[in-house]
Design an enzyme around this catalytic site. Structure first.
Site, short mmCIF file in Angstrom:
data_model
loop_
_atom_site.label_atom_id
_atom_site.label_comp_id
_atom_site.label_asym_id
_atom_site.label_seq_id
_atom_site.Cartn_x
_atom_site.Cartn_y
_atom_site.Cartn_z
N GLY A 26 0.81 -1.23 0.00
CA GLY A 26 0.00 0.00 0.00
C GLY A 26 0.84 1.27 0.00
NE ARG A 30 -5.73 5.28 5.94
CZ ARG A 30 -6.16 4.14 6.46
NH1 ARG A 30 -6.96 4.15 7.51
NH2 ARG A 30 -5.79 2.98 5.95
N GLY A 94 -6.33 -3.78 -3.17
CA GLY A 94 -6.88 -4.23 -1.92
C GLY A 94 -6.12 -5.40 -1.30
N GLY A 117 2.08 -5.24 7.09
CA GLY A 117 3.39 -4.59 7.16
C GLY A 117 3.40 -3.30 7.94
CE LYS A 369 37.79 12.53 6.63
NZ LYS A 369 38.15 12.83 5.24
CB ALA A 398 44.12 25.85 21.35
CE1 TYR A 405 39.54 17.21 -1.87
CE2 TYR A 405 38.56 19.33 -1.33
CZ TYR A 405 38.65 18.23 -2.17
OH TYR A 405 37.87 18.16 -3.29
NE ARG A 458 57.08 31.50 15.77
CZ ARG A 458 57.12 30.75 16.87
NH1 ARG A 458 56.23 29.81 17.05
NH2 ARG A 458 58.05 30.95 17.78
C1 UD1 Z 1 -7.23 -3.52 7.36
C2 UD1 Z 1 -8.47 -4.43 7.43
C3 UD1 Z 1 -9.26 -4.08 8.67
C4 UD1 Z 1 -8.39 -4.22 9.91
C5 UD1 Z 1 -7.13 -3.39 9.78
C6 UD1 Z 1 -6.18 -3.70 10.90
C7 UD1 Z 1 -9.02 -4.85 5.08
C8 UD1 Z 1 -9.97 -4.57 3.99
N1 UD1 Z 1 -9.27 -4.24 6.25
O1 UD1 Z 1 -7.68 -2.18 7.22
O2 UD1 Z 1 -10.37 -4.97 8.80
O3 UD1 Z 1 -9.14 -3.82 11.07
O4 UD1 Z 1 -6.44 -3.70 8.55
O5 UD1 Z 1 -5.05 -2.88 10.88
O6 UD1 Z 1 -8.11 -5.64 4.92
N2 UD1 Z 1 -1.95 -3.56 1.26
C9 UD1 Z 1 -1.38 -4.22 0.20
N3 UD1 Z 1 -2.00 -4.16 -1.03
C10 UD1 Z 1 -3.16 -3.50 -1.21
C11 UD1 Z 1 -3.76 -2.84 -0.10
C12 UD1 Z 1 -3.13 -2.89 1.13
O7 UD1 Z 1 -0.31 -4.83 0.32
O8 UD1 Z 1 -3.65 -3.51 -2.35
C13 UD1 Z 1 -1.25 -3.59 2.56
C14 UD1 Z 1 -0.93 -2.22 3.13
O9 UD1 Z 1 0.33 -1.78 2.70
C15 UD1 Z 1 -0.96 -2.47 4.64
C16 UD1 Z 1 -1.91 -3.65 4.79
O10 UD1 Z 1 -2.07 -4.21 3.51
O11 UD1 Z 1 0.31 -2.82 5.13
C17 UD1 Z 1 -3.28 -3.23 5.33
O12 UD1 Z 1 -3.84 -2.26 4.46
P1 UD1 Z 1 -4.52 -0.94 5.00
O13 UD1 Z 1 -4.95 -0.12 3.85
O14 UD1 Z 1 -3.68 -0.30 6.03
O15 UD1 Z 1 -5.83 -1.57 5.68
P2 UD1 Z 1 -6.70 -0.94 6.84
O16 UD1 Z 1 -7.56 0.12 6.28
O17 UD1 Z 1 -5.85 -0.59 7.98
CA CA Z 2 -3.64 -0.40 8.31
#
Ligand code: UD1
Ligand code: CA
Length: 478
Positions: A26, A30, A94, A117, A369, A398, A405, A458
């Protein structure tokens, strides 16, 4: 703060093939950042590094797959070389889609543990507990939940009934009814799936939701409808599931992790006057009876021995400090090594490659250094020492400067044992001052000085007797 390894319980059958997939593709919208979310740091390390450390305590690194997408190359180069694998999710559609793209990588396993992650406080113990619960329950999907006082923003767990571990569905905040929003049991974002069941049903996920994404959370309902067992395992420690979606959450997690580090150091016998004012990274090691004054930063892989005193406003990064060292206020150290009982500061700047010997002194406004300063040598005031080999028992006056360099190349200054360099001297490298030699104050040394010699570079002083009195005397009228 080493997390214990091999947290996997002995109950796990040894012939089961278990992988860990970490969702890290992701963007972190935010955070409003150019940097991908999982590279944002808490406790001095990227979010993802904390999760990898927990994952590799449960399974071998070769079975860990980080699913990356946004700024994937940047993530790869941050972590290379490492033993774990990357899977590319070129478009982030997602959390469900993240697992769809990992299908090839994961299909050879029996079970996959899925971690987020962006939730850095997860422990190997909790991951192992989740896996064991999943195996005991013979579930197709097991999710970790937590009871939060402020559940807003998280997915909520809908159990079949309050007594049952069986799950009906997970409902995301945006789709939750007012009644569902009152549920305080949240989906932590950590799961275990039986791999065959996951991939035989994952195509049933849809994007019919407010984000237009494939939600991994919908697998709960998908699998239940396919008559598969979906269960929930609740953690007693809600703190460890918190994710970092905003700058405020990052700051909160950073504070939590650093306070834990301070607590651990204090348990081990380190005095920290005002922990809340200190910034100490997760991997820092400090031995007992060392005192850390307020407003000190100790970063990276720094190691500090016993009986040291680190006074206020010092910033120490990736440095090794032996025992009994005093660091007076306002010192900056980077990749430096300090021998036992040395004294630094106030206001010393030790840049990479500074190797300060036992009992040596480096004082006010001294910059070093790539130097070695031998045992008991002193450079106490207003000095620059770069690319220099300085022996033991040397006194650097001092205002001494090594001219290392020439505008194109760097050259070395060698100052042998017992040398005395008078104040305000410049040493034009390459140059050597032999053992026991003296350099007169304000000398510009361009040629080697033999051992035990005196070098004065000097112009001679001239004295004009009565010159000033004559200047002041009233002029006689003509
Ligand atoms: C998600 C859960 C939510 C949970 C919360 C806990 C979903 C839909 N919702 O929401 O129920 O309460 O975590 O923290 O899963 N990521 C990808 N690929 C993508 C989208 C996201 O690898 O396409 C990764 C993001 O980098 C992140 C993790 O998945 O590390 C979670 O995604 P994030 O968007 O933070 O989900 P939340 O809205 O926190
Ligand atoms: Ca999250």
């Amino acid at each position: 703060m080493k997390k214990s390894r091999n947290a996997q319980s002995s109950k796990t059958p040894p012939d089961l093939r278990v992988a860990v997939a970490i969702m890290a593709a992701g963007k972190g919208t935010r955070l409003k950042s150019q940097l991908p979310k999982v590279l944002h740091e808490v406790g001095g390390k990227p979010l993802l590094a904390h999760v990898i450390a927990a994952a590799t305590s449960v399974v071998p690194a070769a079975d860990v797959y980080a699913i990356i997408g946004h700024e994937a190359d940047r993530i790869r180069s941050t972590f290379a070389p490492t033993g774990f694998n990357f899977v590319l999710q070129p478009e982030q559609r997602g959390t469900g889609h993240a697992l769809m793209v990992a299908r090839d990588a994961l299909s050879a396993y029996d079970h996959v543990i899925v971690l987020s992650g962006d939730a850095p406080q997860i422990t190997p113990q909790t991951i192992a507990r989740l896996l064991n619960f999943h195996l005991d329950q013979q579930a197709a999907m097991t999710l970790l939940s937590a009871e939060l006082d402020h559940p807003t923003g998280y997915g909520r767990v809908l159990r079949k009934n309050p007594q049952s571990a069986e799950v009906r569905a997970i409902v995301e905040e945006k789709s939750a009814t007012p009644a569902q929003k009152k549920i305080r049991e949240i989906n932590a974002g950590f799961y275990v799936f039986a791999v065959p069941q996951l991939f035989s049903h994952i195509e049933k996920l849809s994007t019919a939701n407010p984000h237009g994404e494939y939600y991994l959370t919908d697998m709960a309902e998908v699998l239940r409808k396919a008559k598969q067992r979906v269960v929930v395992c609740k953690t007693e420690n809600p703190g460890e599931v918190l994710g970092a979606n905003t700058r405020a959450e990052l700051s909160f997690l950073d504070h939590q992790i650093r306070m834990r580090t301070c607590q651990h150091l204090m348990d081990e016998g380190v005095t920290i006057f005002y922990p809340a004012t200190c910034v100490i990274d997760d991997d820092v090691e400090i031995a007992a009876d060392t005192i850390i004054e307020p407003f000190v930063q100790i970063l990276g892989k720094s190691r500090i021995g016993a009986d040291c005193r680190i006074r206020s406003y010092s910033v120490i990064r990736d440095s090794e400090i032996a025992e009994g060292v005093t660091i007076r206020p306002g010192c900056i150290l980077e990749e430096a090594r300090i021998g036992s009982k040395a004294v630094l500061g106030p206001y010393s700047h030790l840049r990479p490659g500074s190797d300060i010997g036992e009992g040596a002194h480096v004082g006010n406004f001294v910059e070093t250094k790539k130097i070695r300063l031998g045992k008991g040598s002193k450079a106490n005031h207003l000095t620059y020492l770069g690319d220099a080999e300085i022996g033991a028992g040397v006194n650097i006056g001092a205002g001494t400067i090594t001219c290392n360099y020439d505008g194109v190349n760097k050259h070395t200054t060698i100052i042998e044992d017992g040398v005395f360099i008078g104040s305000d001297s410049t040493l034009v490298a390459p140059v050597r001052v032999g053992k026991g030699a003296y350099v007169g104050a304000a000398s510009c040394i361009t040629e080697d000085v033999p051992g035990d010699a005196l070098a004065v570079g000097r112009s001679r002083q001239i004295v004009k007797e009565g010159w000033a009195a004559e200047k002041r005397a009233p002029r006689k009228p003509k």
